[in-house]
Design a protein around this motif. Sequence first.
Motif, mmCIF file in Angstrom:
data_model
loop_
_atom_site.group_PDB
_atom_site.id
_atom_site.type_symbol
_atom_site.label_atom_id
_atom_site.label_comp_id
_atom_site.label_asym_id
_atom_site.label_seq_id
_atom_site.Cartn_x
_atom_site.Cartn_y
_atom_site.Cartn_z
ATOM 1 N N UNK A 46 40.234 53.102 45.685
ATOM 2 C CA UNK A 46 41.075 53.329 44.790
ATOM 3 C C UNK A 46 42.333 52.248 44.496
ATOM 4 N N UNK A 47 42.295 51.428 45.716
ATOM 5 C CA UNK A 47 43.149 50.443 45.638
ATOM 6 C C UNK A 47 42.735 49.441 44.625
ATOM 7 N N UNK A 48 41.298 49.229 44.514
ATOM 8 C CA UNK A 48 40.867 48.491 43.525
ATOM 9 C C UNK A 48 40.786 48.745 42.363
ATOM 10 N N UNK A 49 40.691 50.206 42.219
ATOM 11 C CA UNK A 49 40.754 50.864 40.757
ATOM 12 C C UNK A 49 42.219 50.616 40.305
ATOM 13 N N UNK A 50 43.190 50.795 41.099
ATOM 14 C CA UNK A 50 44.575 50.762 40.523
ATOM 15 C C UNK A 50 44.843 49.248 40.104
ATOM 16 N N UNK A 51 44.271 48.371 40.786
ATOM 17 C CA UNK A 51 44.542 47.109 40.427
ATOM 18 C C UNK A 51 44.038 46.656 39.278
ATOM 19 N N UNK A 52 42.946 46.967 39.002
ATOM 20 C CA UNK A 52 42.178 46.956 37.793
ATOM 21 C C UNK A 52 42.958 47.581 36.626
ATOM 22 N N UNK A 53 43.520 48.796 36.961
ATOM 23 C CA UNK A 53 44.257 49.536 35.847
ATOM 24 C C UNK A 53 45.728 48.603 35.453
ATOM 25 N N UNK A 54 46.406 47.890 36.559
ATOM 26 C CA UNK A 54 47.589 47.057 36.371
ATOM 27 C C UNK A 54 47.100 45.847 35.563
ATOM 28 N N UNK A 57 46.757 46.555 32.058
ATOM 29 C CA UNK A 57 47.784 46.932 31.132
ATOM 30 C C UNK A 57 48.558 45.977 31.043
ATOM 31 N N UNK A 58 48.920 45.111 31.943
ATOM 32 C CA UNK A 58 49.605 43.924 31.942
ATOM 33 C C UNK A 58 49.036 42.887 30.744
ATOM 34 N N UNK A 64 48.704 38.359 29.030
ATOM 35 C CA UNK A 64 48.831 37.501 30.281
ATOM 36 C C UNK A 64 47.305 37.357 30.914
ATOM 37 N N UNK A 65 47.163 36.551 31.907
ATOM 38 C CA UNK A 65 45.866 36.544 32.437
ATOM 39 C C UNK A 65 46.348 37.001 33.955
ATOM 40 N N UNK A 66 46.688 38.048 34.190
ATOM 41 C CA UNK A 66 46.919 38.647 35.715
ATOM 42 C C UNK A 66 45.553 38.570 36.386
ATOM 43 N N UNK A 67 45.505 38.243 37.714
ATOM 44 C CA UNK A 67 44.452 38.503 38.473
ATOM 45 C C UNK A 67 44.727 39.362 39.655
ATOM 46 N N UNK A 68 43.799 39.969 40.259
ATOM 47 C CA UNK A 68 43.881 40.717 41.471
ATOM 48 C C UNK A 68 43.437 39.596 42.735
ATOM 49 N N UNK A 69 44.301 39.705 43.617
ATOM 50 C CA UNK A 69 44.225 38.754 44.880
ATOM 51 C C UNK A 69 43.662 40.022 45.681
ATOM 52 N N UNK A 70 42.487 39.778 46.087
ATOM 53 C CA UNK A 70 42.081 40.957 46.857
ATOM 54 C C UNK A 70 42.757 40.931 48.355
ATOM 55 N N UNK A 71 43.214 42.319 48.970
ATOM 56 C CA UNK A 71 42.587 43.410 48.402
ATOM 57 C C UNK A 71 43.731 44.112 47.471
ATOM 58 N N UNK A 134 56.931 51.772 29.030
ATOM 59 C CA UNK A 134 55.703 51.238 28.304
ATOM 60 C C UNK A 134 54.675 50.926 29.211
ATOM 61 N N UNK A 135 55.105 50.145 29.975
ATOM 62 C CA UNK A 135 54.021 49.475 31.118
ATOM 63 C C UNK A 135 53.727 50.463 32.008
ATOM 64 N N UNK A 136 54.500 51.488 32.473
ATOM 65 C CA UNK A 136 54.158 52.720 33.382
ATOM 66 C C UNK A 136 53.050 53.358 32.595
ATOM 67 N N UNK A 137 53.405 53.916 31.455
ATOM 68 C CA UNK A 137 52.224 54.681 30.570
ATOM 69 C C UNK A 137 51.043 54.033 30.458
ATOM 70 N N UNK A 138 50.877 52.606 30.103
ATOM 71 C CA UNK A 138 49.626 52.025 29.959
ATOM 72 C C UNK A 138 48.976 51.980 31.200
ATOM 73 N N UNK A 139 49.651 51.755 32.448
ATOM 74 C CA UNK A 139 49.038 51.640 33.602
ATOM 75 C C UNK A 139 48.430 53.025 33.990
#
Length: 172
Positions: A46-54, A57-58, A64-71, A134-139
Motif C-alpha cells: 500500500x505504501x507503493x500504491x500511495x507513492x504512485x498516486x502522489x 497527482x503531482x 513535474x517529473x517526481x519520482x519514487x525513492x524506494x520505499x 486541489x492536490x489532496x483531491x487529486x491524490x
Amino acid sequence: GTLVIADKQTAGRGRCGRVWETPKGTAIAMTLLMRPNLRPEKASMLTLVMGMAVTRAVNELYSLNCQIKWPNDIVYQGKKLCGILTEMSADMDQIHYVIVGIGINVQMTDFPKEIQNTATSLKLVTGKTLLRNELLAKVLEEFEVLYEQFVSAESLKNLKAEYESRLANKDN
C-alpha cells in the motif's frame, strides 16, 4: 476507510522514529485508516500504491517529473517532497487495520537545518502558491483507481511497469 487531515502537525512520525513537524497551512499531513481484505504480507505494498498516486497527482497537476525513492519517499530532482509511512495491526492471516500516513511539502519555504539540502516543497519547485485541497483531491482520486487495481489483482502485477518507470535511482 477514514481520512484524517491536519492543518498543523507537531508530533508527526517518520521512519526509524524520526519526529516531524508541519507548520500551519504549509503541507498536506494526512492519515488514511483502511481495513483492506488482503493477506497481511500484501499490506506493505500500500505504501507503493500511495507513492504512485502522489507522483501521478503531482506530475499531472504541476507538469513535474517526481519520482519514487524506494520505499517510501517522493522526490523531485533528488530532494524529498513527500514521505509515506504505513503501519498495520494484524494476526497471522487477517489484517485488522492499516494506517497510511502521508506528508507532502506544499507551501514550505524553510526547512530545519539538518534537512535543508535534502528536502524541498512544491512552492519552491514551481515558484507558485498552490491549493492544498486541489492536490489532496487529486491524490485521493489517483489512489482510489490504483487501489482498486491492486486489490483486484491481489498484487502489483498490473501496476509494476508504471511503478518501475517512476523509480528514482533505478539504474544505480
